[in-house]
Design a protein around this motif. Structure first.
Motif, short mmCIF file in Angstrom:
data_model
loop_
_atom_site.label_atom_id
_atom_site.label_comp_id
_atom_site.label_asym_id
_atom_site.label_seq_id
_atom_site.Cartn_x
_atom_site.Cartn_y
_atom_site.Cartn_z
N SER A 183 0.84 -1.20 0.00
CA SER A 183 0.00 0.00 0.00
C SER A 183 0.87 1.25 0.00
O SER A 183 0.63 2.20 -0.76
CB SER A 183 -0.92 -0.01 1.22
N ALA A 184 1.86 1.23 0.84
CA ALA A 184 2.76 2.39 0.91
C ALA A 184 3.45 2.60 -0.43
O ALA A 184 3.54 3.73 -0.92
CB ALA A 184 3.78 2.20 2.02
N VAL A 185 3.90 1.51 -1.01
CA VAL A 185 4.56 1.63 -2.32
C VAL A 185 3.60 2.21 -3.34
O VAL A 185 3.97 3.09 -4.12
CB VAL A 185 5.07 0.25 -2.79
N SER A 186 2.40 1.72 -3.33
CA SER A 186 1.42 2.19 -4.29
C SER A 186 1.19 3.69 -4.15
O SER A 186 1.04 4.40 -5.14
CB SER A 186 0.11 1.43 -4.08
N GLN A 187 1.19 4.13 -2.93
CA GLN A 187 0.97 5.55 -2.71
C GLN A 187 2.19 6.36 -3.14
O GLN A 187 2.05 7.46 -3.70
CB GLN A 187 0.62 5.81 -1.25
N HIS A 188 3.35 5.83 -2.89
CA HIS A 188 4.55 6.52 -3.38
C HIS A 188 4.54 6.58 -4.90
O HIS A 188 4.87 7.60 -5.51
CB HIS A 188 5.80 5.78 -2.90
N LEU A 189 4.13 5.48 -5.50
CA LEU A 189 4.13 5.41 -6.96
C LEU A 189 3.13 6.39 -7.56
O LEU A 189 3.34 6.95 -8.63
CB LEU A 189 3.82 3.99 -7.42
N ARG A 190 2.04 6.58 -6.85
CA ARG A 190 1.06 7.53 -7.35
C ARG A 190 1.67 8.93 -7.42
O ARG A 190 1.46 9.68 -8.39
CB ARG A 190 -0.18 7.52 -6.46
N ILE A 191 2.41 9.28 -6.37
CA ILE A 191 3.07 10.59 -6.36
C ILE A 191 4.04 10.70 -7.52
O ILE A 191 4.05 11.69 -8.26
CB ILE A 191 3.80 10.79 -5.02
N LEU A 192 4.83 9.67 -7.72
CA LEU A 192 5.81 9.70 -8.80
C LEU A 192 5.14 9.71 -10.16
O LEU A 192 5.61 10.33 -11.11
CB LEU A 192 6.75 8.49 -8.67
N ARG A 193 4.02 9.00 -10.25
CA ARG A 193 3.29 8.93 -11.50
C ARG A 193 2.68 10.28 -11.85
O ARG A 193 2.73 10.75 -12.98
CB ARG A 193 2.20 7.86 -11.38
N THR A 194 2.09 10.90 -10.83
CA THR A 194 1.45 12.20 -11.03
C THR A 194 2.44 13.21 -11.62
O THR A 194 2.07 14.03 -12.46
CB THR A 194 0.91 12.72 -9.70
N LEU A 195 3.66 13.11 -11.21
CA LEU A 195 4.67 14.06 -11.70
C LEU A 195 5.43 13.50 -12.88
O LEU A 195 6.48 14.01 -13.26
CB LEU A 195 5.60 14.43 -10.55
N ARG A 196 4.92 12.43 -13.44
CA ARG A 196 5.49 11.84 -14.64
C ARG A 196 6.93 11.40 -14.46
O ARG A 196 7.73 11.46 -15.39
CB ARG A 196 5.40 12.82 -15.82
N LEU A 197 7.25 10.96 -13.27
CA LEU A 197 8.60 10.46 -13.03
C LEU A 197 8.67 8.97 -13.34
O LEU A 197 9.71 8.45 -13.71
CB LEU A 197 9.01 10.73 -11.58
N VAL A 198 7.57 8.29 -13.19
CA VAL A 198 7.51 6.88 -13.57
C VAL A 198 6.30 6.68 -14.48
O VAL A 198 5.38 7.50 -14.50
CB VAL A 198 7.37 5.96 -12.33
N LYS A 199 6.34 5.60 -15.23
CA LYS A 199 5.19 5.25 -16.05
C LYS A 199 4.81 3.81 -15.73
O LYS A 199 5.58 3.06 -15.15
CB LYS A 199 5.53 5.41 -17.53
N GLN A 200 3.60 3.46 -16.13
CA GLN A 200 3.09 2.15 -15.77
C GLN A 200 2.67 1.37 -17.01
O GLN A 200 2.32 1.94 -18.03
CB GLN A 200 1.90 2.30 -14.82
N ARG A 201 2.69 0.06 -16.85
CA ARG A 201 2.28 -0.81 -17.94
C ARG A 201 1.51 -1.96 -17.30
O ARG A 201 2.00 -2.62 -16.38
CB ARG A 201 3.48 -1.35 -18.69
N LYS A 202 0.31 -2.14 -17.75
CA LYS A 202 -0.52 -3.18 -17.13
C LYS A 202 -0.39 -4.48 -17.90
O LYS A 202 -0.42 -4.50 -19.14
CB LYS A 202 -1.98 -2.72 -17.11
N GLU A 203 -0.24 -5.54 -17.16
CA GLU A 203 -0.17 -6.87 -17.78
C GLU A 203 -0.99 -7.79 -16.90
O GLU A 203 -0.56 -8.17 -15.80
CB GLU A 203 1.28 -7.34 -17.87
N GLY A 204 -2.16 -8.12 -17.38
CA GLY A 204 -3.07 -8.89 -16.53
C GLY A 204 -3.44 -8.06 -15.31
O GLY A 204 -3.83 -6.90 -15.44
N ARG A 205 -3.28 -8.65 -14.17
CA ARG A 205 -3.61 -7.86 -12.98
C ARG A 205 -2.37 -7.24 -12.37
O ARG A 205 -2.43 -6.61 -11.32
CB ARG A 205 -4.33 -8.74 -11.95
#
Lengths: 119, 119
Positions: B72-94
């Motif tokens: 959960s904590a990671v997910s929240q950190h990732l959201r912050i990084l994602r919002t600022l376009r520092l990381v990107k995501q790729r969905k594969e299945g779940r």
DNA sequence: TTAATATATGCGTATTTGTTAAAATGCCAC
DNA sequence: GTGGCATTTTAACAAATACGCATATATTAA
């Protein structure tokens, strides 16, 4: 949180990648140092101060003038930047001239600026 | 703080430099954006997450495993990084795989690392 | 249903910036 | 030198707010 680690070893999807990544990790103090340095840049006024110092040195008074905050506030911002070696100082009489410490800072600001402007 | 500005015009030591610096200033939103981006990097765990993502993509679970915090904590950190376009995501299945958004990030981390290590 | 991730909420803590006042420090007139 | 002024630094304080994490719930896919 050891509980998480245990759970994680079970849940990790790609244990090899995880192991590799773990091995590559740096000492915790390094991340703390990184965070501390980035935190020093994570303030609008300090970013503005640094931007003002690109290519020229300015005294506290003039920085206050440019940025638009009190001299005391500027002095305290400068202390933070100085502590992290982002700016350096040169005393001339009773004036203290500040400038960027090295090219790292300008690069950091420049790259981040690029990122902020165009994705 | 207009009071400061008034006082400052009187007190500025080098009015030319000040004027020049003022002219060079960017819009305030830019400094805010810079600060916001730097703030996203100003956390040990987020710095560690980004460092883990250099050269490879990882799913949330594995990131949690590497960094040693809850998913959960990671997910929240990732959201912050994602919002600022520092990381990107790729969905594969779940699964959701994260990677660095572009070279800016790696450069930022690299330059800052250099600064933290050797003055 | 279960797995993987994301989000909402709340909590306790810690940090933050800025103001005011006082303290160093250096210059200059006399 | 002495006193006074200018520049910068520091201290103490206040208020606000921001933060990270845990827990619980929701979403999405197999």
């Amino acid at each position: 949180m050891t509980a998480n680690l245990d759970r994680c070893e079970i849940r990790s999807v790609d244990p090899e990648k995880v192991e590799l990544a773990k091995k590559r990790l740096l000492d915790d103090e390094v991340y703390a140092g990184l965070a501390e340095t980035f935190a020093a840049l994570a303030d609008s006024n300090r970013a503005k101060i640094i931007y003002s110092l690109i290519g020229q040195e300015l005294c506290v008074c003039d920085i206050a003038c440019v940025v638009g905050v009190s001299e005391s506030a500027v002095s305290q911002h400068l202390r933070i930047l100085r502590t992290l070696r982002l700016v350096k100082q040169r005393k001339e009489g009773r004036m203290m001239y500040y400038s960027l410490n090295d090219d790292h800072i300008q690069t950091l600001l420049g790259v981040c600026l690029e990122h902020v402007r165009h994705g």
